[in-house]
Design an enzyme around this catalytic site. Structure first.
Site, PDB file in Angstrom:
ATOM      1  N   GLY A 231     -31.511  23.770  61.328  1.00 13.62           N
ATOM      2  CA  GLY A 231     -30.109  24.048  61.622  1.00 13.62           C
ATOM      3  C   GLY A 231     -29.491  24.976  60.609  1.00 13.62           C
ATOM      4  O   GLY A 231     -30.092  25.273  59.562  1.00 13.62           O
ATOM      5  N   PRO A 232     -28.277  25.451  60.886  1.00 11.27           N
ATOM      6  CA  PRO A 232     -27.584  26.354  59.955  1.00 11.27           C
ATOM      7  C   PRO A 232     -27.313  25.679  58.619  1.00 11.27           C
ATOM      8  O   PRO A 232     -27.341  24.442  58.520  1.00 11.27           O
ATOM      9  CB  PRO A 232     -26.270  26.681  60.700  1.00 11.27           C
ATOM     10  CG  PRO A 232     -26.518  26.319  62.124  1.00 11.27           C
ATOM     11  CD  PRO A 232     -27.504  25.197  62.106  1.00 11.27           C
ATOM     12  N   THR A 235     -25.048  21.924  57.528  1.00 15.58           N
ATOM     13  CA  THR A 235     -24.813  21.045  58.669  1.00 15.58           C
ATOM     14  C   THR A 235     -25.221  19.601  58.411  1.00 15.58           C
ATOM     15  O   THR A 235     -24.972  18.742  59.258  1.00 15.58           O
ATOM     16  CB  THR A 235     -25.562  21.573  59.906  1.00 15.58           C
ATOM     17  OG1 THR A 235     -26.919  21.853  59.560  1.00 15.58           O
ATOM     18  CG2 THR A 235     -24.920  22.840  60.425  1.00 15.58           C
ATOM     19  N   LYS A 237     -28.526  18.498  56.907  1.00 18.20           N
ATOM     20  CA  LYS A 237     -29.957  18.179  56.977  1.00 18.20           C
ATOM     21  C   LYS A 237     -30.389  17.344  55.765  1.00 18.20           C
ATOM     22  O   LYS A 237     -31.043  16.315  55.909  1.00 18.20           O
ATOM     23  CB  LYS A 237     -30.773  19.477  57.048  1.00 18.20           C
ATOM     24  CG  LYS A 237     -30.446  20.336  58.261  1.00 18.20           C
ATOM     25  CD  LYS A 237     -31.311  21.570  58.336  1.00 18.20           C
ATOM     26  CE  LYS A 237     -31.019  22.556  57.205  1.00 18.20           C
ATOM     27  NZ  LYS A 237     -29.653  23.098  57.259  1.00 18.20           N
ATOM     28  N   THR A 238     -30.018  17.792  54.590  1.00 20.66           N
ATOM     29  CA  THR A 238     -30.382  17.045  53.378  1.00 20.66           C
ATOM     30  C   THR A 238     -29.651  15.707  53.326  1.00 20.66           C
ATOM     31  O   THR A 238     -30.194  14.715  52.840  1.00 20.66           O
ATOM     32  CB  THR A 238     -30.065  17.887  52.128  1.00 20.66           C
ATOM     33  OG1 THR A 238     -30.677  19.169  52.245  1.00 20.66           O
ATOM     34  CG2 THR A 238     -30.571  17.206  50.875  1.00 20.66           C
ATOM     35  N   HIS A 454       0.086  46.934  62.886  1.00 20.31           N
ATOM     36  CA  HIS A 454      -1.318  46.671  63.227  1.00 20.31           C
ATOM     37  C   HIS A 454      -1.500  45.198  63.607  1.00 20.31           C
ATOM     38  O   HIS A 454      -2.076  44.884  64.661  1.00 20.31           O
ATOM     39  CB  HIS A 454      -2.208  47.032  62.035  1.00 20.31           C
ATOM     40  CG  HIS A 454      -3.673  46.852  62.285  1.00 20.31           C
ATOM     41  ND1 HIS A 454      -4.512  47.901  62.562  1.00 20.31           N
ATOM     42  CD2 HIS A 454      -4.466  45.733  62.300  1.00 20.31           C
ATOM     43  CE1 HIS A 454      -5.740  47.449  62.737  1.00 20.31           C
ATOM     44  NE2 HIS A 454      -5.738  46.130  62.575  1.00 20.31           N
ATOM     45  N   GLU A 455      -1.002  44.298  62.757  1.00 25.52           N
ATOM     46  CA  GLU A 455      -1.152  42.867  63.035  1.00 25.52           C
ATOM     47  C   GLU A 455      -0.303  42.447  64.224  1.00 25.52           C
ATOM     48  O   GLU A 455      -0.707  41.584  65.012  1.00 25.52           O
ATOM     49  CB  GLU A 455      -0.784  42.048  61.793  1.00 25.52           C
ATOM     50  CG  GLU A 455      -1.627  42.339  60.561  1.00 25.52           C
ATOM     51  CD  GLU A 455      -3.106  42.137  60.793  1.00 25.52           C
ATOM     52  OE1 GLU A 455      -3.472  41.332  61.677  1.00 25.52           O
ATOM     53  OE2 GLU A 455      -3.908  42.796  60.105  1.00 25.52           O
ATOM     54  N   HIS A 458      -2.256  43.169  67.365  1.00 28.66           N
ATOM     55  CA  HIS A 458      -3.215  42.106  67.686  1.00 28.66           C
ATOM     56  C   HIS A 458      -2.507  40.943  68.388  1.00 28.66           C
ATOM     57  O   HIS A 458      -2.987  40.442  69.417  1.00 28.66           O
ATOM     58  CB  HIS A 458      -3.879  41.587  66.404  1.00 28.66           C
ATOM     59  CG  HIS A 458      -4.912  42.496  65.831  1.00 28.66           C
ATOM     60  ND1 HIS A 458      -6.000  42.933  66.545  1.00 28.66           N
ATOM     61  CD2 HIS A 458      -5.038  43.036  64.581  1.00 28.66           C
ATOM     62  CE1 HIS A 458      -6.752  43.706  65.775  1.00 28.66           C
ATOM     63  NE2 HIS A 458      -6.185  43.787  64.574  1.00 28.66           N
TER      64      HIS A 458
END
Length: 663
Positions: A231-232, A235, A237-238, A454-455, A458
């Site tokens: 996995g990424p 996430t 695992k350890t 600009h913002e 968006h």
């Protein structure tokens, strides 16, 4: 514990002996001159003019001169201090004076000038200072140092000669795995692991295999030999492995893939053998190898110089131990990596890692559960809503959420608060995603106006499009490397349709489109926007097969073995078509954004002016200017129509039921 320092200083006498010999010789070598008085060149010249000097011995290799007086001069009162007995007896004749000269040529010229001027017969001789004892010591010193360093390194690699290591050089081949004791070393349990329900069930079953093997083997089944957590980063695992260590109640050996790697040939394979030997001696047991890609990479790649032979030998030994003639089935191997695509196929096959458990980024409900775990040690506001926090952190891993909670606590403490509030968490998300706020950054009024429009561009385009991500806030306060930012709350979709991707691209191009509409010019401020839309357009054409000209074809290689920098899986003609289609998609959405902004130019100006005034605006400000989003109005109208139709049908049904006679 009391004997360990003695063992570590076992060879210290060697270094002390060398230092004592060196200092002692300097004392002995220099004692022959302790009876001689230091003088200067000017005094020497005065002694020469007075005829007091019989001989000058110039030592060429030490830039020192020894001065010998005549017997008559030694009787003079001015030289009486130079006739003392030496501290240590020295062979030969001792000089009455010594001096250090600089340049030899100048020193000789000054002496010869005075000799010729006063017609002196003073002898000038030359010699070298030979120190045979010192030369012998210096010749031995490199060998002594090399031997001492070698002994030190060998002892370090063998564990320092402490308990268990025995101080033996060949302990370098011993495994570095740490054996966990559930009573002292770890307290992590499955209760501490939130949001990984599927993966948690898998590893819980592995623990059950070891606790109650008869339950599974009585039906003829075999216990899995290994499980690979993929996995990424961040996430959990350890963390899952730590929970297994806390729950298993069996010996748990933990180490990293890099612990097998060493500069000496054969050490990695030796450590693998020793690790599995220890695990078999304590079976049933679990071995956890974190970052297994350090030794598990596919063999035979980039092995031109043979530099990977040692790593491949280590991998071969691991493959043999996991599924070979002498395999012990009571040892289960857990491993974790975020690079499963580079692992060797022999390592991934059934019989070694029987199970591959994918640990993905948490979804909305899983993020809520993770927040609840990390909020336990924090003093939070009673009104804090974990549902809200989970919605504000799409795409965050478990490690990111832990970082958000910690950063929020630090921000609250910085502001002298008694509890961590909702605003602290929002500030923490902004800090982690956008970077550090830079309010003191020097920006000209013209640049600030360009950033504001600009913002605002968006925000305006995303507000008008159905599938664009909902806006959270817009800011023109610089953060990190960005001069402004529009924050969105993307919808978590499992599949994405072309119209959704096009709407997102159009909203991304809204910033540059606003600059064109308002200033009839563009700037470099859209760099990150262009990078984003180019990747999206390329993915539509070359990966997802969403372009009509290219068709249902993908050039994506899930194995990661194709290097597009050197070879492309399509012809030059196809490459030209791909480039043209990518440009066509981007330019089409750019023109679409310009049309939307031209239609709502007056509201764009209002929004930009409010942004210049307040620097940060939120969703409520957009609702005041634009009203509700167009598609939301349509949805409400359709809902009202359906409700009115349903009420009319219900009314007719009720009238019919009333008019109908009853038996």
């Amino acid at each position: 514990m009391t004997e360990k320092p003695k063992k570590q200083n076992r060879y210290g006498w060697l270094f002390y002996a060398v230092i004592i010999l060196f200092i002692g010789f300097n004392f002995i070598g220099g004692s022959s001159l302790q009876s001689s008085k230091k003088t200067t060149i000017s005094e020497l010249q005065e002694f020469l003019r007075n005829g007091d000097i019989s001989k000058i011995l110039i030592i060429t290799n030490t830039r020192q001169a020894k001065v010998f007086l005549t017997p008559e001069a030694q009787e003079k009162e001015i030289h009486s201090e130079t006739t003392q007995k030496p501290v240590l007896p020295t062979p030969g004749e001792n000089p009455q004076y010594v001096l250090d000269y600089g340049d030899l040529q100048n020193f000789e010229n000054s002496i010869n000038t005075i000799k010729s001027e006063y017609n002196l017969e003073t002898v000038v001789d030359y010699d070298k200072e030979n120190n045979y004892f010192m030369d012998f010591i210096l010749s031995l010193l490199p060998f002594v140092l090399i031997i001492g360093i070698w002994i030190y390194l060998m002892r370090r690699m063998s564990g320092g000669g402490g308990p268990g290591g025995g101080g033996q050089i060949f302990n370098i081949g011993k495994s570095k795995a740490k054996l966990f004791d559930e009573k002292t070393d770890t307290r992590t349990s499955f209760k501490d692991v939130a949001g990984l329900e599927g993966a948690k069930e898998e590893v819980q079953e592995i623990v059950e295999f070891l606790k109650n093997p008869d339950k599974y083997t009585s039906l003829g089944g075999k216990i899995p030999k290994g499980a690979l957590l993929v996995g990424p980063p961040g996430t959990g695992k350890t963390l899952l492995a730590k929970a297994v260590a806390g729950e298993a109640k069996v010996p748990f050996f933990s180490l990293s893939g890099s612990d097998f790697v060493e500069m000496f040939v054969g050490v990695g394979a030796s450590r693998v053998r020793d690790l599995f030997k220890q695990a078999k001696d304590k079976s049933p047991a679990i071995i956890f190898i974190d970052e297994i890609d350090a030794i598990g990479r596919a063999r035979g790649k980039n092995n031109i110089t043979g530099s990977n032979d040692e790593r491949e030998n280590t991998l071969n030994q691991l493959l043999t131990e996991m599924d070979g003639f002498g395999t012990n089935t009571n040892v289960i191997v857990l491993a974790a990596t975020n690079r499963a695509d580079v692992l060797d196929k022999a390592l991934m096959r059934a019989g070694r890692f029987d199970r591959q458990i994918y640990v993905d980024l948490p979804d909305l409900n899983e993020r809520k559960a993770i927040f609840e775990v990390h909020l336990r040690p924090l003093k939070t506001d009673e009104e804090l809503d974990t549902d809200f926090l989970a919605k504000q952190t799409p795409g965050f891993s478990g490690a990111d959420i832990a970082n958000v909670c910690n950063e929020a606590a630090l921000i609250a403490a910085r502001n002298d608060k008694k509890a961590v509030t909702k605003q602290d968490f929002l500030d923490a998300v902004d800090r982690i995603v956008g970077g550090l706020e830079k309010k003191n950054k020097i920006i000209t009024p013209e640049e600030k106006k360009t950033i504001a429009f600009h913002e605002a561009g968006h925000a305006t385009v995303s507000w008008m499009l159905q599938y664009a991500a909902p806006l959270v806030k817009v800011t023109i306060v610089p953060r990190g490397q960005s001069l402004g930012a529009a924050w969105y709350l993307p919808e978590e979709r499992l599949i994405v349709r072309p119209e959704q991707m096009l709407d997102e691209m159009c909203a991304t191009m809204g910033g540059r489109a606003a600059e064109r509409v308002m200033f009839d010019n563009i700037s470099t401020g859209a760099l990150s926007d262009l990078e984003k839309v180019t990747k999206q357009a390329r993915a539509m054409v070359t990966i997802y097969g969403l372009n009509s000209k290219i068709g249902n074809v993908t050039y994506f290689d899930s194995s990661g073995q194709t290097d597009f920098n050197f070879s492309k899986p399509y012809s030059e003609e196809t490459a030209q078509i791909i480039d043209a289609e990518i440009s066509k998609i981007i330019e089409g959405q750019y023109k679409r954004a310009i049309e939307i902004l031209q239609e709502h130019k007056d509201k764009l100006i209002l929004l930009a002016n409010r942004l210049l005034e307040k620097e940060v605006i939120f969703k409520d400000d957009l609702e005041k200017i634009f009203g509700k989003r167009p598609f939301e109005v349509e949805v409400e109208a359709e809902t009202e129509t359906e409700e009115s139709t349903d009420s009319a049908e219900n009314k007719e049904t009720s009238e019919d039921s009333i008019a109908k006679p009853t038996d």
